[in-house]
Design a protein around this motif. Structure first.
Motif, PDB file in Angstrom:
ATOM      1  N   GLU A 149       4.737   4.630   3.653  1.00 39.11           N
ATOM      2  CA  GLU A 149       4.405   6.064   3.708  1.00 39.11           C
ATOM      3  C   GLU A 149       5.545   6.832   3.031  1.00 39.11           C
ATOM      4  N   ARG A 150       5.243   7.455   1.895  1.00 37.95           N
ATOM      5  CA  ARG A 150       6.278   8.149   1.120  1.00 37.95           C
ATOM      6  C   ARG A 150       5.804   9.559   0.808  1.00 37.95           C
ATOM      7  N   LYS A 151       5.939  10.461   1.802  1.00 38.22           N
ATOM      8  CA  LYS A 151       5.454  11.831   1.565  1.00 38.22           C
ATOM      9  C   LYS A 151       6.379  12.601   0.639  1.00 38.22           C
ATOM     10  N   GLY A 152       5.773  13.554  -0.094  1.00 40.79           N
ATOM     11  CA  GLY A 152       6.564  14.469  -0.924  1.00 40.79           C
ATOM     12  C   GLY A 152       7.063  13.866  -2.222  1.00 40.79           C
ATOM     13  N   LEU A 153       6.400  12.823  -2.720  1.00 41.04           N
ATOM     14  CA  LEU A 153       6.817  12.240  -4.007  1.00 41.04           C
ATOM     15  C   LEU A 153       6.530  13.222  -5.136  1.00 41.04           C
ATOM     16  N   VAL A 180       0.855  -1.185   0.000  1.00 43.82           N
ATOM     17  CA  VAL A 180       0.000   0.000   0.000  1.00 43.82           C
ATOM     18  C   VAL A 180       0.891   1.235   0.000  1.00 43.82           C
ATOM     19  N   LEU A 181       0.646   2.137  -0.945  1.00 41.84           N
ATOM     20  CA  LEU A 181       1.427   3.376  -0.996  1.00 41.84           C
ATOM     21  C   LEU A 181       0.600   4.514  -0.413  1.00 41.84           C
ATOM     22  N   VAL A 182       1.208   5.248   0.531  1.00 38.78           N
ATOM     23  CA  VAL A 182       0.528   6.388   1.155  1.00 38.78           C
ATOM     24  C   VAL A 182       1.411   7.625   0.961  1.00 38.78           C
ATOM     25  N   PRO A 183       1.162   8.403  -0.103  1.00 41.00           N
ATOM     26  CA  PRO A 183       2.045   9.537  -0.360  1.00 41.00           C
ATOM     27  C   PRO A 183       1.644  10.823   0.355  1.00 41.00           C
ATOM     28  N   GLU A 184       0.570  10.787   1.182  1.00 40.65           N
ATOM     29  CA  GLU A 184       0.146  12.001   1.907  1.00 40.65           C
ATOM     30  C   GLU A 184      -0.034  11.667   3.387  1.00 40.65           C
ATOM     31  N   THR A 185      -0.339  12.713   4.156  1.00 37.00           N
ATOM     32  CA  THR A 185      -0.491  12.481   5.593  1.00 37.00           C
ATOM     33  C   THR A 185      -1.874  11.918   5.903  1.00 37.00           C
ATOM     34  N   LEU A 231       5.040   7.939 -10.693  1.00 37.21           N
ATOM     35  CA  LEU A 231       4.934   7.116 -11.911  1.00 37.21           C
ATOM     36  C   LEU A 231       5.909   5.943 -11.875  1.00 37.21           C
ATOM     37  N   ARG A 232       7.087   6.215 -11.368  1.00 38.66           N
ATOM     38  CA  ARG A 232       8.140   5.200 -11.377  1.00 38.66           C
ATOM     39  C   ARG A 232       7.861   4.071 -10.380  1.00 38.66           C
ATOM     40  N   ILE A 233       7.291   4.424  -9.209  1.00 34.50           N
ATOM     41  CA  ILE A 233       7.163   3.370  -8.180  1.00 34.50           C
ATOM     42  C   ILE A 233       5.785   2.705  -8.162  1.00 34.50           C
ATOM     43  N   ILE A 234       4.792   3.325  -8.813  1.00 35.92           N
ATOM     44  CA  ILE A 234       3.423   2.803  -8.693  1.00 35.92           C
ATOM     45  C   ILE A 234       3.263   1.344  -9.155  1.00 35.92           C
ATOM     46  N   PRO A 235       4.075   0.851 -10.128  1.00 35.45           N
ATOM     47  CA  PRO A 235       3.884  -0.539 -10.549  1.00 35.45           C
ATOM     48  C   PRO A 235       3.991  -1.556  -9.413  1.00 35.45           C
ATOM     49  N   ASP A 236       4.647  -1.194  -8.321  1.00 36.95           N
ATOM     50  CA  ASP A 236       4.857  -2.156  -7.230  1.00 36.95           C
ATOM     51  C   ASP A 236       3.690  -2.251  -6.258  1.00 36.95           C
ATOM     52  N   TYR A 237       2.671  -1.399  -6.413  1.00 38.81           N
ATOM     53  CA  TYR A 237       1.672  -1.306  -5.344  1.00 38.81           C
ATOM     54  C   TYR A 237       0.303  -1.876  -5.721  1.00 38.81           C
ATOM     55  N   ASP A 238      -0.379  -2.402  -4.679  1.00 34.14           N
ATOM     56  CA  ASP A 238      -1.717  -2.969  -4.845  1.00 34.14           C
ATOM     57  C   ASP A 238      -2.791  -1.958  -4.460  1.00 34.14           C
ATOM     58  N   ALA A 269       0.401   3.145 -15.559  1.00 33.47           N
ATOM     59  CA  ALA A 269       1.720   2.630 -15.171  1.00 33.47           C
ATOM     60  C   ALA A 269       1.593   1.560 -14.086  1.00 33.47           C
ATOM     61  N   ALA A 270       0.470   1.599 -13.355  1.00 33.98           N
ATOM     62  CA  ALA A 270       0.289   0.630 -12.269  1.00 33.98           C
ATOM     63  C   ALA A 270       0.135  -0.761 -12.875  1.00 33.98           C
ATOM     64  N   ARG A 271       0.746  -1.735 -12.258  1.00 33.42           N
ATOM     65  CA  ARG A 271       0.666  -3.096 -12.791  1.00 33.42           C
ATOM     66  C   ARG A 271      -0.300  -3.954 -11.978  1.00 33.42           C
ATOM     67  N   ARG A 272      -0.375  -3.666 -10.665  1.00 31.10           N
ATOM     68  CA  ARG A 272      -1.178  -4.560  -9.809  1.00 31.10           C
ATOM     69  C   ARG A 272      -2.143  -3.791  -8.925  1.00 31.10           C
ATOM     70  N   LEU A 273      -2.380  -2.525  -9.284  1.00 26.58           N
ATOM     71  CA  LEU A 273      -3.209  -1.666  -8.433  1.00 26.58           C
ATOM     72  C   LEU A 273      -4.666  -2.126  -8.461  1.00 26.58           C
ATOM     73  N   LYS A 274      -5.240  -2.372  -7.279  1.00 25.07           N
ATOM     74  CA  LYS A 274      -6.641  -2.804  -7.205  1.00 25.07           C
ATOM     75  C   LYS A 274      -7.528  -1.655  -6.763  1.00 25.07           C
ATOM     76  N   VAL A 275      -6.951  -0.732  -5.977  1.00 23.78           N
ATOM     77  CA  VAL A 275      -7.797   0.298  -5.383  1.00 23.78           C
ATOM     78  C   VAL A 275      -7.054   1.616  -5.197  1.00 23.78           C
ATOM     79  N   VAL A 276      -7.780   2.700  -5.523  1.00 22.22           N
ATOM     80  CA  VAL A 276      -7.311   4.033  -5.149  1.00 22.22           C
ATOM     81  C   VAL A 276      -8.294   4.502  -4.079  1.00 22.22           C
ATOM     82  N   ALA A 277      -7.789   4.768  -2.896  1.00 21.49           N
ATOM     83  CA  ALA A 277      -8.665   5.184  -1.808  1.00 21.49           C
ATOM     84  C   ALA A 277      -8.420   6.655  -1.517  1.00 21.49           C
ATOM     85  N   ARG A 278      -9.504   7.443  -1.540  1.00 28.01           N
ATOM     86  CA  ARG A 278      -9.403   8.879  -1.299  1.00 28.01           C
ATOM     87  C   ARG A 278      -9.903   9.132   0.120  1.00 28.01           C
ATOM     88  N   ALA A 279      -8.982   9.503   1.007  1.00 28.15           N
ATOM     89  CA  ALA A 279      -9.352   9.756   2.397  1.00 28.15           C
ATOM     90  C   ALA A 279     -10.009  11.127   2.486  1.00 28.15           C
TER      91      ALA A 279
END
Ligand SMILES: NC(=O)c1ccc[n+]([C@@H]2O[C@H](COP(=O)([O-])OP(=O)(O)OC[C@H]3O[C@@H](n4cnc5c(N)ncnc54)[C@H](O)[C@@H]3O)[C@@H](O)[C@H]2O)c1
Ligand SMILES: O=C(O)[C@H](O)COP(=O)(O)O
Length: 599
Positions: A35-39, A13-18, A45-52, A69-79
């Motif tokens: 958790e990767r803030k400030g991408l 799971v990639l979390v690029p915001e707080t 674009l470069r790292i998204i292929p690794d995330y579900d 670019a995502a290869r295995r992304l199942k869900v985008v969750a908007r908090a």
């Protein structure tokens, strides 16, 4: 079952915001949370292929390029609520679920609106800054009261209605414009609904926007609309930048036509200080906040927990409660459907593998009836079954990294591939001659009739060519166990699991030995074998359909082969076999056809 999942198999799971930790801890026990803030957009674009799963707020732009670019992304969750930073159409095409938290921050956004309105009315930010600057300027900061004033609300949805209730508590008269709002709900909140901007702009003292940013609301309040407002009125935007034209608003403040503006959201965030928005921020009669509407501890806890729970549901194969791009289905209904979802996917996959492999078979039979009989027929929301069928039909002929077909994009994919499915429900017992409580039957119609859209129930039966081309598969579930009960003209009874060889042959002695020896030579072990005899005639009633008026064509098989001593042999084998093996089998005398399927 292994106790620990290897690290590389744990969904990421990639979390690029707080996001508040309350939700993230729910994920951390079973998922790999990064958790990767400030991408930067490029880094994303470069790292998204690794995330579900991708968890965002309003800052991350989830563009078509990111989704592709995502290869295995199942869900985008908007908090949060607004999904205008997510390319929902592209996500739908790719079968990626988009979820949000539609109610977690309503109270926060509404309270922030009221806070801004009061701050603007009483000049609190300027007074505060002046005092901190060592001045004591009491006469400079004389404000206005909101009690007895008219508040105009554009968009009487969740936030708008909450603002209305709070404003009523402050003694304001509330008028609202929302073409889709319920008059009953508005009346209950003592809100007067108006039908056009022209009807209320000239009378409101305060105007507040609470619509999403969509085509019809972009630039909704521009120069002409601001000119219609009465001199000295004030405006608020806690919804989205872009609903109010920033240039026109700046002009209205500079000319003195408007007494004040309170702005929480901007067309570009953060606004460039040299841009029009930057000048708006700097204007002395503008009260501005950096998109803080949802920024309360309570709201952030709510939205974080809400979306993280949904991410867990999706990654374990269930449906979320607030999908923006998937049909709504009650959890208990979904639960009940689960075994049938697996069954229908197998029916579709078996159909493609078995009939495409049959001599003369092809994928051109693209019109299907999916018939639900017995208990399953009482479920009205069968979207997951439809999606499972499309997935099953196409998965065997799609590349491994091909489109991810699910409830989100199944209809779109079916349309693009020219597949027509008509779903039919029959509450009659599934099969009078058996004890199945539910039966699902897939019937394919031949291409000559596919273009015709006449009633399917008649076409399926009378239009099907004779002999080998009867393409019917039935199956049922008993608990979690799936069973194929009919395959073409044969009354079957086998579990659609693993590698199978399906041979159509004359039921004569010695067949099993011959088949066994060919498979043995290929180094293939047989796990089980079952023989399916030709089925008695299949009638319309068996399918729960209405017979033809004259009753003359009311059987599918018509007993045309009952004189032949044919049977279907189904062998469960321990591996996938090369085409050569099935061709060798089919060359044997008495073997009419042989195909290998993996289910
Ligand atoms: N500033 C913040 O931090 C913050 C926080 C929460 C919500 N929001 C934003 O507030 C907005 C409203 O949120 P909500 O939860 O109330 O959404 P909602 O969907 O419940 O309400 C939106 C309302 O707008 C109405 N509407 C749509 N088009 C319209 C039009 N052309 N004219 C008039 N009304 C129209 C709809 O009928 C609906 O009632 C969203 O854009 C959301 O992103 C901002
Ligand atoms: O649409 C929303 O929910 C709000 O704009 C909140 O956005 P945020 O999560 O970036 O604060």
């Amino acid at each position: 079952m292994p106790l620990f999942k290897p690290k590389e198999l744990t969904p990421k799971v990639l979390v690029p915001e707080t996001l508040f930790p309350d939700g993230l801890v729910l994920l951390q026990s079973s998922l790999d949370v990064d958790e990767r803030k400030g991408l930067t957009p490029d880094e994303l674009l470069r790292i998204i292929p690794d995330y579900d799963a991708l968890l965002v707020r309003s800052e991350t732009k989830v563009t078509a390029a990111v989704l592709q670019a995502a290869r295995r992304l199942k869900v985008v969750a908007r908090a949060g609520v607004g999904v205008d930073n997510v390319d929902v159409d592209e996500a739908t095409k790719l079968g990626i679920v988009v979820v949000n938290s539609p109610s977690g921050n309503i109270g926060a956004a509404a309270e922030h609106t009221i806070a801004l309105m009061m701050s603007m009315a009483r000049k609190i930010p300027e007074a505060c800054a002046s005092l901190k600057d060592g001045k004591w300027e009491r006469s400079k900061f004389v404000g206005v009261e909101v009690k007895g004033k008219i508040l105009g609300i554009i968009g009487l949805g969740k936030v708008g209605l909450t603002v209305a209730r709070l404003a009523k508590g402050l003694g304001m008269t509330v008028n609202a414009l929302d073409p889709y709002a319920s008059p009953a709900v508005a009346a209950l909140a003592s809100v007067n609904l108006v039908s056009s901007l022209a009807e209320f702009l000239p009378s409101v003292d305060f105007l507040t926007i609470h619509t999403p940013l969509i085509a019809s609301t972009r630039g909704m309040i521009s120069k002409a609309e601001l000119a219609q407002m009465k001199p000295g009125a004030r405006i608020l935007n806690v919804a989205r930048g872009g609903t109010v034209d920033e240039g026109a608003l700046l002009e209205a403040l500079e000319s003195g036509h408007l007494a004040g503006a309170a702005v929480d959201v901007f067309t570009s965030e953060p606004p460039d200080l040299d841009s029009t928005a930057g000048k708006l921020v700097a204007h002395p009669r503008a009260v501005v906040t950096p998109h803080l509407g949802a920024s309360t501890v309570e709201a952030q806890e709510n939205v974080s927990v809400d979306v993280c729970e949904q991410v867990l549901e999706i990654l374990k194969g269930s449906l979320p409660r607030s999908a923006v791009n998937a049909p709504l289905i009650l959890p208990e209904e979904y639960q009940k459907l689960q075994p049938f979802v697996r069954l229908v996917e197998k029916l579709g996959s078996l159909y493609t593998q078995h009939y495409a492999a049959m001599p003369g078979g092809s994928m051109t039979w693209n019109t299907f009836d999916l018939i639900y009989q017995g208990e399953i027929a009482s479920i009205s929301n069968t979207k997951p079954l439809f999606a499972a069928l499309i997935k099953g039909l196409l998965a065997p002929i799609s590349s491994a990294d091909g489109i991810n077909i699910n409830i989100v994009n199944a209809e779109l994919v079916a349309r693009e591939r020219g597949i027509f499915v008509s779903e039919r429900h029959s509450r009659d017992p599934a099969d009078q001659s058996s004890s199945y409580s539910s039966l699902v039957t897939l019937v394919a119609r031949p291409p000559s009739r596919a273009s015709s859209r006449a009633p399917a129930s008649v076409e399926v039966v009378t239009g099907a060519p004779q002999g080998h081309s009867q393409r019917i598969i039935s199956g049922t579930c008993s608990g979690d166990r799936l069973l194929i009960t009919r395959l073409g003209r044969f009354e079957a009874s086998f579990e659609p699991e693993g590698n199978l060889i399906i041979c159509e042959n004359y039921d004569s002695p010695g067949k099993i030995g011959v088949v066994g020896s060919i498979l043995g030579q290929a180094g293939v072990n047989i796990n089980f074998m079952t023989v399916a005899p030709v089925s008695p005639n299949l009638t319309f009633n068996d399918l729960g359909l209405t017979p033809d008026k004259d009753g003359s064509e009311n059987t599918v098989a018509k007993g045309e082969f009952s004189s032949l001593n044919e049977a279907l042999m189904i062998l469960g084998i321990d591996r996938d076999v090369p085409l050569q093996v099935t061709s060798d089998l089919a060359k044997e005398g008495g073997v009419l056809s042989a195909c290998a399927v993996t289910l």
